[in-house]
Design a protein around this motif. Structure first.
Motif, short mmCIF file in Angstrom:
data_model
loop_
_atom_site.label_atom_id
_atom_site.label_comp_id
_atom_site.label_asym_id
_atom_site.label_seq_id
_atom_site.Cartn_x
_atom_site.Cartn_y
_atom_site.Cartn_z
N LYS A 98 0.83 -1.20 0.00
CA LYS A 98 0.00 0.00 0.00
C LYS A 98 0.86 1.25 0.00
CE LYS A 98 -3.78 0.22 2.46
NZ LYS A 98 -4.74 0.19 3.59
N ARG A 99 0.36 2.29 -0.57
CA ARG A 99 1.09 3.55 -0.62
C ARG A 99 0.20 4.67 -0.08
NH1 ARG A 99 4.62 0.75 -0.80
NH2 ARG A 99 6.29 0.49 -2.30
N GLU A 100 0.82 5.59 0.65
CA GLU A 100 0.09 6.77 1.13
C GLU A 100 -0.15 7.70 -0.06
OE1 GLU A 100 -0.78 6.71 4.18
OE2 GLU A 100 0.78 5.89 5.48
N TRP A 101 -1.19 8.55 0.04
CA TRP A 101 -1.54 9.40 -1.10
C TRP A 101 -0.42 10.36 -1.47
CZ3 TRP A 101 -1.46 14.58 -0.17
CH2 TRP A 101 -1.61 15.03 1.15
N TRP A 102 0.38 10.79 -0.50
CA TRP A 102 1.44 11.75 -0.80
C TRP A 102 2.67 11.10 -1.43
CZ3 TRP A 102 0.06 10.43 4.20
CH2 TRP A 102 0.99 9.69 4.91
N GLN A 103 2.66 9.78 -1.58
CA GLN A 103 3.78 9.11 -2.23
C GLN A 103 3.63 9.06 -3.74
OE1 GLN A 103 3.48 5.47 0.17
NE2 GLN A 103 5.42 5.97 1.13
#
Length: 301
Positions: A98-103
Motif C-alpha cells: 500500500k502507498r500513502e496518497w502523498w507518495q
C-alpha cells in the motif's frame, strides 16, 4: 491455525490500516516481544547477522517498507506463536503493497523525511494537539494563506512547485473529515491572529475559516492572549500525536524548524510536552472566549 472469524477481522483491520500505522504498530510490538523474551538488541542482531541500525529502524517504524522475510526471521528468534506471527507479517505486507496518497509522483519530490513523517503521523493518529506561536496551524490554513507562507519560505521554487505545495497542504486537511475524524486540539498565541500574512483581507478570510472549523465537534481552538504573560512554551511550537487505544502505540512529539523536522518518542520527553500543552490549555481562555478574541482580531483588521 487462525480461526476464520479472526482471519476475517484481521483482513478488515489491515485493509483500513495505513502503511505508517502498520510500521509503527509493528515496531512497537516487536520491541515489546524482544523485551519480554529477555533479549537485548545486540543479541538479536548477532543471531541474524544484521546491523544494529536495521533492528532499530524496525522497532521505531522508520523503514519506508518492511520485508516480510525479516519479520519471519525475528519470529523464529523470538519463538512467536503462529497467530501473532501472521499478524506481524500482515503489517509488513501492508507496508510493501500500500502507498500513502502523498507518495504519488505529484508530491513525492517535494517531501523530505521529516515532512513524510508528519504526514504519516497525521494519517494514523486519532488525536493531535498542536501549539503554534507564529502562524495558523497547517490543518486550519486556507489555500491563499498557504501560498503566501510557501512563497516566502521557498521563494526560489517555480510557481508549479508552489502550486503543488498548496495542494499538498490542503489535502492534508482531509484527516479532519475522515471516518472517524481526527480530533484536533489547537492552542495558538495571540500573535498568530495579528500577524498579517498576505494583508488584512486574506487574514480576515483566514480567521473566519478558523471560526467555521472550530464549530466542528472534532476541532477545538484556544488562544493564549498577550496579557497571559510568560509561559513554558515560549521557546517554540510543537505537536503531539496520540493513537487509538486498541493499538500498542505510545504518544509521539513532532518538532519543526526552518531546516528540519524531529520526531521524539522517549516517554520523559513526550510527557514534558504533554504537560506543557495541558498548561497552555489552562492558561488560555476557553473555546468560546477564544473565538471572541478571533472575532475581535477580524474587526481590527
Amino acid at each position: 491455525m487462525l480461526s476464520p472469524e479472526r482471519n476475517a477481522q484481521m483482513m478488515t483491520d489491515m485493509q483500513a490500516a495505513t502503511p505508517t500505522m502498520c510500521r509503527l504498530q509493528l515496531g512497537s510490538e516487536l520491541r515489546q516481544i524482544r523485551l519480554k523474551a529477555g533479549l537485548t538488541s545486540t543479541q538479536v542482531v548477532r543471531k541474524l547477522l544484521w546491523s544494529p541500525s536495521k533492528l532499530t529502524r524496525l522497532e521505531t517504524g522508520d523503514n519506508a517498507a518492511v520485508e516480510p522475510s525479516d519479520i519471519m526471521a525475528l519470529c523464529q528468534v523470538y519463538g512467536i506463536e503462529e497467530e501473532t506471527a501472521e499478524r506481524l507479517k500482515e503489517y509488513a505486507a501492508v507496508t510493501k503493497t500500500k502507498r500513502e496518497w502523498w507518495q504519488s509522483t505529484t508530491f513525492r519530490p517535494l517531501l523530505g523525511p521529516g515532512a513524510r513523517a508528519i504526514l504519516g503521523l497525521e494519517s494514523s493518529a486519532s488525536v493531535v494537539h498542536t501549539y503554534q506561536s507564529d502562524y495558523v496551524p497547517g490543518l486550519l490554513q486556507i489555500a491563499d494563506y498557504v501560498r503566501v507562507i510557501h512563497q516566502h519560505a521557498h521563494g526560489g521554487h517555480p510557481d508549479e512547485d508552489i502550486d503543488r505545495m498548496v495542494e499538498l497542504r490542503i489535502r492534508r486537511q482531509d484527516a479532519l473529515r475522515r471516518e472517524p475524524p481526527l480530533k484536533y486540539v489547537v492552542v495558538v498565541s495571540e500573535a498568530v491572529l495579528l500577524r498579517q500574512v498576505g494583508g488584512p483581507a486574506l487574514m480576515r478570510a483566514q480567521l473566519a475559516h478558523i471560526i467555521e472549523a472550530a464549530s466542528e465537534p472534532n476541532i477545538k481552538v484556544q488562544v493564549v492572549p498577550f496579557k497571559a504573560g510568560v509561559h513554558r512554551s515560549m521557546n517554540g511550537a510543537f505537536t503531539t500525536f496520540r493513537f487509538r487505544e486498541d493499538t500498542a502505540l505510545k504518544p509521539i512529539v513532532h518538532l519543526e524548524h526552518l531546516a528540519d523536522h524531529w520526531v521524539m518518542r522517549r516517554e520523559a520527553d513526550v510527557a514534558l510536552y504533554e504537560d506543557a500543552f495541558n498548561d497552555l490549555q489552562t492558561l488560555a481562555p476557553g473555546p468560546q472566549e477564544s473565538l471572541s478574541l478571533i472575532e475581535k482580531a477580524m474587526k481590527e483588521l
